[in-house]
Design an enzyme around this catalytic site. Structure first.
Site, PDB file in Angstrom:
ATOM      1  N   LYS A 276      28.203  55.450  65.479  1.00 16.64           N
ATOM      2  CA  LYS A 276      29.704  55.513  65.886  1.00 16.64           C
ATOM      3  C   LYS A 276      30.004  56.834  65.690  1.00 16.64           C
ATOM      4  O   LYS A 276      29.530  57.760  65.024  1.00 16.64           O
ATOM      5  CB  LYS A 276      30.404  54.679  65.014  1.00 16.64           C
ATOM      6  CG  LYS A 276      30.502  53.342  65.089  1.00 16.64           C
ATOM      7  CD  LYS A 276      31.505  52.560  64.458  1.00 16.64           C
ATOM      8  CE  LYS A 276      31.464  51.042  64.596  1.00 16.64           C
ATOM      9  NZ  LYS A 276      32.422  50.244  64.008  1.00 16.64           N
TER      10      LYS A 276
ATOM     11  N   TYR B 291      34.426  45.518  72.761  1.00 14.44           N
ATOM     12  CA  TYR B 291      35.207  44.988  71.695  1.00 14.44           C
ATOM     13  C   TYR B 291      36.195  43.968  72.030  1.00 14.44           C
ATOM     14  O   TYR B 291      37.104  43.611  71.360  1.00 14.44           O
ATOM     15  CB  TYR B 291      35.862  46.050  70.836  1.00 14.44           C
ATOM     16  CG  TYR B 291      34.881  46.839  69.659  1.00 14.44           C
ATOM     17  CD1 TYR B 291      34.345  46.113  68.733  1.00 14.44           C
ATOM     18  CD2 TYR B 291      34.704  48.138  69.673  1.00 14.44           C
ATOM     19  CE1 TYR B 291      33.547  46.686  67.974  1.00 14.44           C
ATOM     20  CE2 TYR B 291      33.907  48.768  68.835  1.00 14.44           C
ATOM     21  CZ  TYR B 291      33.175  48.058  67.885  1.00 14.44           C
ATOM     22  OH  TYR B 291      32.555  48.490  66.881  1.00 14.44           O
TER      23      TYR B 291
ATOM     24  N   PHE C 214      44.151  46.313  65.158  1.00 15.01           N
ATOM     25  CA  PHE C 214      43.489  47.584  64.984  1.00 15.01           C
ATOM     26  C   PHE C 214      42.668  47.921  66.192  1.00 15.01           C
ATOM     27  O   PHE C 214      41.990  48.772  66.326  1.00 15.01           O
ATOM     28  CB  PHE C 214      42.560  47.534  63.784  1.00 15.01           C
ATOM     29  CG  PHE C 214      41.728  46.424  63.861  1.00 15.01           C
ATOM     30  CD1 PHE C 214      40.481  46.531  64.665  1.00 15.01           C
ATOM     31  CD2 PHE C 214      41.799  45.364  62.857  1.00 15.01           C
ATOM     32  CE1 PHE C 214      39.405  45.410  64.816  1.00 15.01           C
ATOM     33  CE2 PHE C 214      40.702  44.495  62.898  1.00 15.01           C
ATOM     34  CZ  PHE C 214      39.577  44.560  63.440  1.00 15.01           C
TER      35      PHE C 214
ATOM     36  N   ARG D 219      22.501  43.777  59.580  1.00 14.02           N
ATOM     37  CA  ARG D 219      23.811  43.503  58.818  1.00 14.02           C
ATOM     38  C   ARG D 219      23.703  44.043  57.426  1.00 14.02           C
ATOM     39  O   ARG D 219      24.504  44.627  56.861  1.00 14.02           O
ATOM     40  CB  ARG D 219      24.310  42.181  59.166  1.00 14.02           C
ATOM     41  CG  ARG D 219      24.547  41.882  60.501  1.00 14.02           C
ATOM     42  CD  ARG D 219      25.727  42.311  61.158  1.00 14.02           C
ATOM     43  NE  ARG D 219      26.868  42.086  60.283  1.00 14.02           N
ATOM     44  CZ  ARG D 219      28.097  42.663  60.958  1.00 14.02           C
ATOM     45  NH1 ARG D 219      28.326  42.988  62.032  1.00 14.02           N
ATOM     46  NH2 ARG D 219      29.296  42.432  60.073  1.00 14.02           N
TER      47      ARG D 219
ATOM     48  N   THR E   5      31.994  45.692  55.968  1.00 15.62           N
ATOM     49  CA  THR E   5      32.754  46.278  57.100  1.00 15.62           C
ATOM     50  C   THR E   5      33.545  47.656  56.432  1.00 15.62           C
ATOM     51  O   THR E   5      33.480  48.638  56.912  1.00 15.62           O
ATOM     52  CB  THR E   5      33.627  45.568  57.955  1.00 15.62           C
ATOM     53  OG1 THR E   5      32.852  44.395  58.505  1.00 15.62           O
ATOM     54  CG2 THR E   5      34.604  45.804  58.871  1.00 15.62           C
TER      55      THR E   5
ATOM     56  N   ARG F 245      26.786  52.020  55.421  1.00 12.98           N
ATOM     57  CA  ARG F 245      28.246  52.084  55.355  1.00 12.98           C
ATOM     58  C   ARG F 245      28.544  52.596  53.877  1.00 12.98           C
ATOM     59  O   ARG F 245      29.455  53.719  53.446  1.00 12.98           O
ATOM     60  CB  ARG F 245      29.023  50.989  55.522  1.00 12.98           C
ATOM     61  CG  ARG F 245      29.130  50.711  57.213  1.00 12.98           C
ATOM     62  CD  ARG F 245      29.393  49.237  57.542  1.00 12.98           C
ATOM     63  NE  ARG F 245      29.842  49.002  58.821  1.00 12.98           N
ATOM     64  CZ  ARG F 245      29.752  48.114  59.439  1.00 12.98           C
ATOM     65  NH1 ARG F 245      29.855  46.904  58.862  1.00 12.98           N
ATOM     66  NH2 ARG F 245      30.450  48.270  60.713  1.00 12.98           N
TER      67      ARG F 245
ATOM     68  N   ASN G 274      33.503  53.657  60.261  1.00  7.80           N
ATOM     69  CA  ASN G 274      32.654  53.180  59.347  1.00  7.80           C
ATOM     70  C   ASN G 274      31.233  53.277  59.861  1.00  7.80           C
ATOM     71  O   ASN G 274      30.045  52.518  59.624  1.00  7.80           O
ATOM     72  CB  ASN G 274      32.807  51.582  59.065  1.00  7.80           C
ATOM     73  CG  ASN G 274      33.028  50.866  60.038  1.00  7.80           C
ATOM     74  OD1 ASN G 274      32.575  51.103  61.448  1.00  7.80           O
ATOM     75  ND2 ASN G 274      33.034  49.465  59.815  1.00  7.80           N
TER      76      ASN G 274
ATOM     77  N   HIS H  58      27.832  50.025  64.255  1.00  7.32           N
ATOM     78  CA  HIS H  58      28.000  48.679  64.495  1.00  7.32           C
ATOM     79  C   HIS H  58      26.511  48.077  64.661  1.00  7.32           C
ATOM     80  O   HIS H  58      25.603  48.452  64.999  1.00  7.32           O
ATOM     81  CB  HIS H  58      28.430  48.745  66.125  1.00  7.32           C
ATOM     82  CG  HIS H  58      28.343  47.237  66.687  1.00  7.32           C
ATOM     83  ND1 HIS H  58      29.325  46.301  66.594  1.00  7.32           N
ATOM     84  CD2 HIS H  58      27.468  46.591  67.450  1.00  7.32           C
ATOM     85  CE1 HIS H  58      29.012  45.298  67.294  1.00  7.32           C
ATOM     86  NE2 HIS H  58      27.839  45.512  67.564  1.00  7.32           N
TER      87      HIS H  58
ATOM     88  N   GLU I 135      25.408  42.310  74.167  1.00  9.09           N
ATOM     89  CA  GLU I 135      25.734  44.007  73.757  1.00  9.09           C
ATOM     90  C   GLU I 135      24.230  44.798  74.172  1.00  9.09           C
ATOM     91  O   GLU I 135      24.663  45.480  74.807  1.00  9.09           O
ATOM     92  CB  GLU I 135      25.733  44.040  72.424  1.00  9.09           C
ATOM     93  CG  GLU I 135      27.220  43.409  71.976  1.00  9.09           C
ATOM     94  CD  GLU I 135      27.334  43.372  70.299  1.00  9.09           C
ATOM     95  OE1 GLU I 135      28.241  42.757  69.859  1.00  9.09           O
ATOM     96  OE2 GLU I 135      26.499  43.731  69.602  1.00  9.09           O
TER      97      GLU I 135
END
Ligand code: ADP
Ligand code: MG
Length: 140
Positions: free
Chosen positions: A11, A51, A59, A87, A93, A104, A114, A117, A128
């Site tokens: 990100k 998203y 948010f 993950r 998150t 993270r 963060n 993704h 995706e």
């Protein structure tokens, strides 16, 4: 457990701090293979589509603004149990809740900014990946 593919984004908070290589090192050390990767600047429409599942969340606007604030690196990762494994490698998150050694915990600035993704299920991984990569751009 079968070989899977998952979709990853490095990100804007991470690309801005020049952390692409550092994130990739954690990914590769975990045994995941980067089989496709490109740096892009997402359009607002791409981010809103990506998203869309969160569009009713408070948010959402902030999230879209963040995702288009700087370049991102989109990736396809491959490996045993890749979706759940990534993950785990990403961490929670909210970085305040992320385990030691996770991306993270190491790099994220906040619950919004963060750093990464990762897809949450086989169905979302397929959708995706298809949003950002043609089949011939993925070389396993
Ligand atoms: P994850 O990325 O861990 O799958 P979610 O799918 O729940 O998390 O949320 C998507 C993204 O939205 C998060 O990675 C984060 O960038 C942002 N986000 C989630 N919760 C919040 C929040 N409470 N405030 C701001 N941004 C958030
Ligand atoms: Mg999610």
């Amino acid at each position: 457990m079968a070989i899977q593919r998952t979709f990853s984004i490095i990100k804007p908070d991470a690309t801005e701090r020049n952390l692409t290589g550092a994130v990739n090192a954690v990914i590769e050390k975990a045994g995941l293979r980067i089989v496709a990767q490109k740096r892009i600047h997402m359009t607002r429409q791409q981010a809103e589509t990506f998203y869309a599942v969160h569009k009713e969340r408070p948010f959402f606007g902030e999230l879209v603004d963040f995702m288009i604030s700087a370049p991102v690196v989109v990736q396809v990762l491959e490996g045993e149990n890749a979706i759940a494994k990534y993950r785990d490698v990403m961490g929670a998150t909210n970085p305040a809740n992320a385990a030691e050694g996770t991306i993270r915990k190491l790099f994220a600035k906040s619950v919004g900014e963060n750093s990464v993704h990762g897809s949450d299920a086989p169905e979302t991984a397929a959708i995706e990946i298809a949003q950002f990569f043609a089949g011939n751009e993925i070389v396993g």
